[in-house]
Scaffold this motif. Sequence first.
Motif, PDB file in Angstrom:
ATOM      1  N   PRO A  92      42.906  28.983  18.957  1.00  0.00           N
ATOM      2  CA  PRO A  92      42.253  27.959  18.141  1.00  0.00           C
ATOM      3  C   PRO A  92      41.268  28.510  17.109  1.00  0.00           C
ATOM      4  CG  PRO A  92      41.106  28.140  20.213  1.00  0.00           C
ATOM      5  CD  PRO A  92      42.274  29.116  20.267  1.00  0.00           C
ATOM      6  N   ALA A  93      41.258  29.796  16.877  1.00  0.00           N
ATOM      7  CA  ALA A  93      40.253  30.417  16.009  1.00  0.00           C
ATOM      8  C   ALA A  93      40.161  29.765  14.640  1.00  0.00           C
ATOM      9  CB  ALA A  93      40.534  31.913  15.856  1.00  0.00           C
ATOM     10  N   ASP A  94      41.295  29.540  14.005  1.00  0.00           N
ATOM     11  CA  ASP A  94      41.268  28.988  12.647  1.00  0.00           C
ATOM     12  C   ASP A  94      40.859  27.521  12.621  1.00  0.00           C
ATOM     13  OD1 ASP A  94      41.921  31.422  11.557  1.00  0.00           O
ATOM     14  OD2 ASP A  94      44.060  30.997  11.500  1.00  0.00           O
ATOM     15  N   PHE A  95      40.908  26.851  13.753  1.00  0.00           N
ATOM     16  CA  PHE A  95      40.394  25.486  13.823  1.00  0.00           C
ATOM     17  C   PHE A  95      38.865  25.499  13.872  1.00  0.00           C
ATOM     18  CE2 PHE A  95      38.755  21.851  16.160  1.00  0.00           C
ATOM     19  CZ  PHE A  95      39.308  20.802  15.453  1.00  0.00           C
ATOM     20  N   VAL A 118      33.360  23.594  24.219  1.00  0.00           N
ATOM     21  CA  VAL A 118      33.932  22.788  23.147  1.00  0.00           C
ATOM     22  C   VAL A 118      33.668  21.311  23.417  1.00  0.00           C
ATOM     23  CG1 VAL A 118      36.111  22.127  22.044  1.00  0.00           C
ATOM     24  CG2 VAL A 118      35.694  24.515  22.665  1.00  0.00           C
ATOM     25  N   ALA A 119      33.225  20.599  22.384  1.00  0.00           N
ATOM     26  CA  ALA A 119      32.984  19.161  22.493  1.00  0.00           C
ATOM     27  C   ALA A 119      34.306  18.422  22.659  1.00  0.00           C
ATOM     28  CB  ALA A 119      32.255  18.659  21.248  1.00  0.00           C
ATOM     29  N   THR A 120      34.273  17.312  23.359  1.00  0.00           N
ATOM     30  CA  THR A 120      35.470  16.506  23.586  1.00  0.00           C
ATOM     31  C   THR A 120      36.120  16.089  22.270  1.00  0.00           C
ATOM     32  OG1 THR A 120      34.519  15.702  25.650  1.00  0.00           O
ATOM     33  CG2 THR A 120      36.347  14.440  24.752  1.00  0.00           C
ATOM     34  N   THR A 121      35.302  15.686  21.311  1.00  0.00           N
ATOM     35  CA  THR A 121      35.871  15.261  20.027  1.00  0.00           C
ATOM     36  C   THR A 121      36.569  16.418  19.328  1.00  0.00           C
ATOM     37  OG1 THR A 121      33.715  15.619  18.993  1.00  0.00           O
ATOM     38  CG2 THR A 121      34.255  13.357  19.617  1.00  0.00           C
ATOM     39  N   ALA A 123      37.938  19.045  20.897  1.00  0.00           N
ATOM     40  CA  ALA A 123      39.149  19.323  21.679  1.00  0.00           C
ATOM     41  C   ALA A 123      40.265  18.347  21.302  1.00  0.00           C
ATOM     42  CB  ALA A 123      38.843  19.248  23.167  1.00  0.00           C
ATOM     43  N   ARG A 124      39.914  17.080  21.158  1.00  0.00           N
ATOM     44  CA  ARG A 124      40.917  16.086  20.762  1.00  0.00           C
ATOM     45  C   ARG A 124      41.434  16.347  19.349  1.00  0.00           C
ATOM     46  NH1 ARG A 124      37.484  11.390  23.366  1.00  0.00           N
ATOM     47  NH2 ARG A 124      38.399  11.412  25.438  1.00  0.00           N
ATOM     48  N   ALA A 125      40.525  16.693  18.443  1.00  0.00           N
ATOM     49  CA  ALA A 125      40.945  16.979  17.061  1.00  0.00           C
ATOM     50  C   ALA A 125      41.873  18.190  17.031  1.00  0.00           C
ATOM     51  CB  ALA A 125      39.724  17.206  16.176  1.00  0.00           C
ATOM     52  N   PHE A 126      41.548  19.235  17.810  1.00  0.00           N
ATOM     53  CA  PHE A 126      42.422  20.403  17.866  1.00  0.00           C
ATOM     54  C   PHE A 126      43.779  20.015  18.456  1.00  0.00           C
ATOM     55  CE2 PHE A 126      44.394  23.913  20.109  1.00  0.00           C
ATOM     56  CZ  PHE A 126      44.637  24.750  19.037  1.00  0.00           C
ATOM     57  N   LEU A 131      49.566  19.456  18.095  1.00  0.00           N
ATOM     58  CA  LEU A 131      50.783  18.670  18.292  1.00  0.00           C
ATOM     59  C   LEU A 131      51.541  18.428  16.989  1.00  0.00           C
ATOM     60  CD1 LEU A 131      49.499  16.150  20.966  1.00  0.00           C
ATOM     61  CD2 LEU A 131      51.083  18.070  21.307  1.00  0.00           C
ATOM     62  N   GLN A 132      50.852  18.419  15.863  1.00  0.00           N
ATOM     63  CA  GLN A 132      51.510  18.243  14.569  1.00  0.00           C
ATOM     64  C   GLN A 132      52.266  19.493  14.131  1.00  0.00           C
ATOM     65  OE1 GLN A 132      48.495  16.943  11.822  1.00  0.00           O
ATOM     66  NE2 GLN A 132      48.359  14.913  12.736  1.00  0.00           N
ATOM     67  N   ALA A 133      51.734  20.679  14.479  1.00  0.00           N
ATOM     68  CA  ALA A 133      52.360  21.940  14.051  1.00  0.00           C
ATOM     69  C   ALA A 133      52.053  23.043  15.064  1.00  0.00           C
ATOM     70  CB  ALA A 133      51.860  22.328  12.665  1.00  0.00           C
ATOM     71  N   PRO A 134      52.689  22.997  16.248  1.00  0.00           N
ATOM     72  CA  PRO A 134      52.380  23.982  17.289  1.00  0.00           C
ATOM     73  C   PRO A 134      52.567  25.431  16.845  1.00  0.00           C
ATOM     74  CG  PRO A 134      53.877  22.301  18.130  1.00  0.00           C
ATOM     75  CD  PRO A 134      53.695  22.052  16.674  1.00  0.00           C
ATOM     76  N   GLU A 135      53.571  25.678  16.017  1.00  0.00           N
ATOM     77  CA  GLU A 135      53.850  27.061  15.598  1.00  0.00           C
ATOM     78  C   GLU A 135      52.679  27.690  14.854  1.00  0.00           C
ATOM     79  OE1 GLU A 135      54.935  24.265  12.415  1.00  0.00           O
ATOM     80  OE2 GLU A 135      55.472  24.300  14.532  1.00  0.00           O
TER      81      GLU A 135
END
Length: 142
Positions: A92-95, A118-121, A123-126, A131-135
Amino acid sequence: ERVPRAPPPGNEGEALTAGLAKALADISPKVGRIILMAPSPQLRDSAPKCIAGEQLDVCAMPRAEYDRMAARPREVLKALAARHSNVIVVDPADFFCNARECPVLKDGRALFWDDDHVATTAARAFAREYLQAPERWVKTLR
């Protein structure tokens, strides 16, 4: 069942790696997919304190420092994942970070609820982005 002893000082990383390797070997044949998460960044102080004190720049971790800190754990996770066709590493570094730093806030929302959780919000945003682009987020040696 026997409770494992704590590893001797200085061998924590090796003991954790061996334990994770064994767990993956035991579980991998029994499940469809295993996702290992690479380390998330840490702040220099707790997010609420940084926000309240308006010290966002002081509290942010420089990206280069985070990359140095996370390099070895990333290598270990990738190497362990490479042993199993159904194990992936999600990084998740780039997030959490831009090219310069790993900030306290993103889009006006706190990324952490203290200095390293990590905040819940966030984690959900990540999760939505994953899910939109797992690759985009999967790191592998394969």
